[in-house]
Design a protein around this motif. Structure first.
Motif, PDB file in Angstrom:
ATOM      1  N   ALA A  77       0.945  -1.364  -0.161  1.00 14.01           N
ATOM      2  CA  ALA A  77      -0.183   0.029  -0.087  1.00 14.01           C
ATOM      3  C   ALA A  77       0.846   1.402   0.018  1.00 14.01           C
ATOM      4  N   MET A  78       0.664   2.147  -0.615  1.00 16.67           N
ATOM      5  CA  MET A  78       1.150   3.357  -0.825  1.00 16.67           C
ATOM      6  C   MET A  78       0.226   4.607  -0.521  1.00 16.67           C
ATOM      7  N   PRO A  79       0.177   4.826   0.922  1.00 16.30           N
ATOM      8  CA  PRO A  79      -1.103   5.869   1.252  1.00 16.30           C
ATOM      9  C   PRO A  79      -0.727   7.324   0.726  1.00 16.30           C
ATOM     10  N   TYR A  80       0.462   7.572   0.306  1.00 13.66           N
ATOM     11  CA  TYR A  80       0.990   8.856  -0.112  1.00 13.66           C
ATOM     12  C   TYR A  80       2.093   8.988  -1.247  1.00 13.66           C
ATOM     13  N   ASN A  81       2.115   9.494  -1.944  1.00 17.11           N
ATOM     14  CA  ASN A  81       3.083   9.684  -3.061  1.00 17.11           C
ATOM     15  C   ASN A  81       4.525  10.252  -2.400  1.00 17.11           C
ATOM     16  N   ILE A  82       5.489   9.457  -2.481  1.00 15.48           N
ATOM     17  CA  ILE A  82       6.597   9.864  -1.839  1.00 15.48           C
ATOM     18  C   ILE A  82       7.860  10.257  -3.052  1.00 15.48           C
ATOM     19  N   ASP A  83       7.440  10.111  -4.309  1.00 16.03           N
ATOM     20  CA  ASP A  83       8.335  10.297  -5.150  1.00 16.03           C
ATOM     21  C   ASP A  83       9.148  11.474  -5.281  1.00 16.03           C
ATOM     22  N   TRP A  84       8.491  12.865  -4.615  1.00 15.14           N
ATOM     23  CA  TRP A  84       8.937  14.190  -4.758  1.00 15.14           C
ATOM     24  C   TRP A  84       9.909  14.311  -3.590  1.00 15.14           C
ATOM     25  N   ILE A  85       9.966  13.452  -2.638  1.00 15.13           N
ATOM     26  CA  ILE A  85      11.120  13.383  -1.631  1.00 15.13           C
ATOM     27  C   ILE A  85      12.430  13.067  -1.934  1.00 15.13           C
ATOM     28  N   PHE A  86      12.572  12.104  -2.793  1.00 16.60           N
ATOM     29  CA  PHE A  86      14.042  11.735  -3.010  1.00 16.60           C
ATOM     30  C   PHE A  86      14.844  12.812  -3.689  1.00 16.60           C
ATOM     31  N   PRO A  87      14.404  13.360  -4.670  1.00 23.22           N
ATOM     32  CA  PRO A  87      15.138  14.525  -5.372  1.00 23.22           C
ATOM     33  C   PRO A  87      15.663  15.741  -4.353  1.00 23.22           C
ATOM     34  N   ARG A  88      14.752  15.672  -3.221  1.00 27.04           N
ATOM     35  CA  ARG A  88      15.183  16.712  -2.329  1.00 27.04           C
ATOM     36  C   ARG A  88      16.140  16.628  -1.235  1.00 27.04           C
ATOM     37  N   LEU A  89      16.126  15.109  -0.945  1.00 26.69           N
ATOM     38  CA  LEU A  89      17.017  14.437  -0.076  1.00 26.69           C
ATOM     39  C   LEU A  89      18.309  14.367  -0.722  1.00 26.69           C
ATOM     40  N   ARG A  90      18.101  14.073  -2.182  1.00 27.17           N
ATOM     41  CA  ARG A  90      19.580  13.714  -2.800  1.00 27.17           C
ATOM     42  C   ARG A  90      20.429  14.948  -3.156  1.00 27.17           C
ATOM     43  N   ASN A  91      19.592  16.089  -3.465  1.00 25.96           N
ATOM     44  CA  ASN A  91      20.296  17.395  -3.715  1.00 25.96           C
ATOM     45  C   ASN A  91      19.691  18.584  -2.726  1.00 25.96           C
TER      46      ASN A  91
END
Length: 338
Positions: A77-91
């Motif tokens: 289950a993916m209760p919330y889309n987390i794709d936008w988080i990784f670019p911000r943590l990466r850079n």
């Protein structure tokens, strides 16, 4: 599942090796993969001699026969889309660091008050942890591993550290947090993101963005904390450790310093039952173990071009063995306090 290897940062000189050994050290940055598809056939039955030789050995805690990447559940289950988080943590941007410093400071002070002033902690080998956080060789990552008995283990345990560490976003750890618990909406996601938590999706295997990002942070020489049990172990069973920690260590361009820790009493401080209220006056014992000297072991795996799935299982088994000894020692220390 198609595997995409985590990007590597520019090489940083490894101060643990003199110049004459740099060629040997550079083997650690080479992870060899086979382009052949994995063999899905069941393992061959052991020979009588193998059975005889292994009969006196305790069963390994990490699974030696199955590969979780080959059996990925489709119903996560993916209760919330987390794709936008990784670019911000990466850079991270300058704004990210400003907000992160505020969040880390607030959480750090809260953790210190709860652990050090409202309860009764005893930390063994605290200076060892502090030294490795602040004075390890430049560019060398630190991977701390510990048991997971309470939802307050992280950040609560870090309350034992000086304010200069626990309230410093440049020094405090990166940690993985469950996507379906900590990243369920925009507000929660922002809070945990600025607190240097990486959303991990439990149940989809070791080849996912969270593990990739941990490898990238290791490449930059950062501190990463991992709960290799993969969940809050409310029953305190001796669980098979998850292989993600083995992949982080094996694929790091620089072999990390691996520091095991064990703690007791955090589930008394924050019980795992409703109404989930932080308690006062509870005894907490944290035991920082000896760093695991796996450098030669990992270099040999790379030199012999051991496939990554096999290597990460072998590395995880080494951590499991260290956990067994450290657990027994810490439980004894904790009982003596009572």
């Amino acid at each position: 599942m198609q595997y995409v290897q985590a990007p590597e940062a520019r090489p940083v000189p490894d101060e643990r090796y003199p110049g004459s050994q740099q060629d040997r050290k550079d083997i650690a940055t080479q992870t060899v993969r086979s382009s052949k598809p994995k063999d899905l056939r069941p393992p061959s039955p052991p020979t009588p001699s193998q059975t005889l030789n292994s009969s006196s050995l305790p069963p390994p805690m990490s699974d030696q026969d199955a590969d979780p990447s080959l059996d990925v559940p489709t119903g996560v289950a993916m209760p919330y889309n987390i794709d936008w988080i990784f670019p911000r943590l990466r850079n991270p941007s300058k704004f990210w660091y400003v907000v992160s410093q505020f969040v880390v400071s607030a959480v750090g002070i809260f953790s210190k008050v709860v652990l050090m002033f409202l309860n009764k902690p005893r930390v063994y080998n605290r200076e060892r942890l502090i030294q490795l956080i602040t004075k390890r060789p430049k560019g060398i990552p630190l991977v701390t591993v510990s048991n997971h008995y309470s939802c307050f283990d992280d950040p609560g345990l870090w309350g034992c550290l000086p304010l200069g560490i626990v309230c410093n976003t440049y020094k405090i750890r990166w940690s993985m947090a469950a996507h379906d618990i900590c990243f369920t909406n925009k507000l929660h996601s922002l809070f945990f993101m600025f607190g240097k938590c990486i959303p991990v999706v439990r149940g989809i295997g070791v080849y996912q963005d969270a593990i990739n990002l941990c490898i990238e942070k290791a490449a930059l020489g950062h501190w990463i904390h991992v709960f290799p049990e993969g969940k809050v172990n409310m029953d305190k069973e001796e669980l098979r450790l998850k292989w993600g920690v083995g992949r982080i260590i094996y694929e790091s361009p620089k072999i990390p310093i691996i520091l095991p820790m064990w703690h007791e009493g955090m589930d008394d401080l924050l019980p795992n039952v409703e109404p989930y209220v932080i308690q006062r006056g509870k005894q907490v014992t944290l035991n920082v173990g000896q760093p695991l000297d796996l450098n030669d072991f990992i270099l040999d795996l790379k030199k012999r071009q051991v496939p990554e799935p096999t290597a990460r299982k072998l590395i995880t088994d080494k951590i499991q063995e260290a956990f067994r000894d450290l657990r027994a020692e810490t439980e004894k220390l904790h009982r003596e306090r009572n």
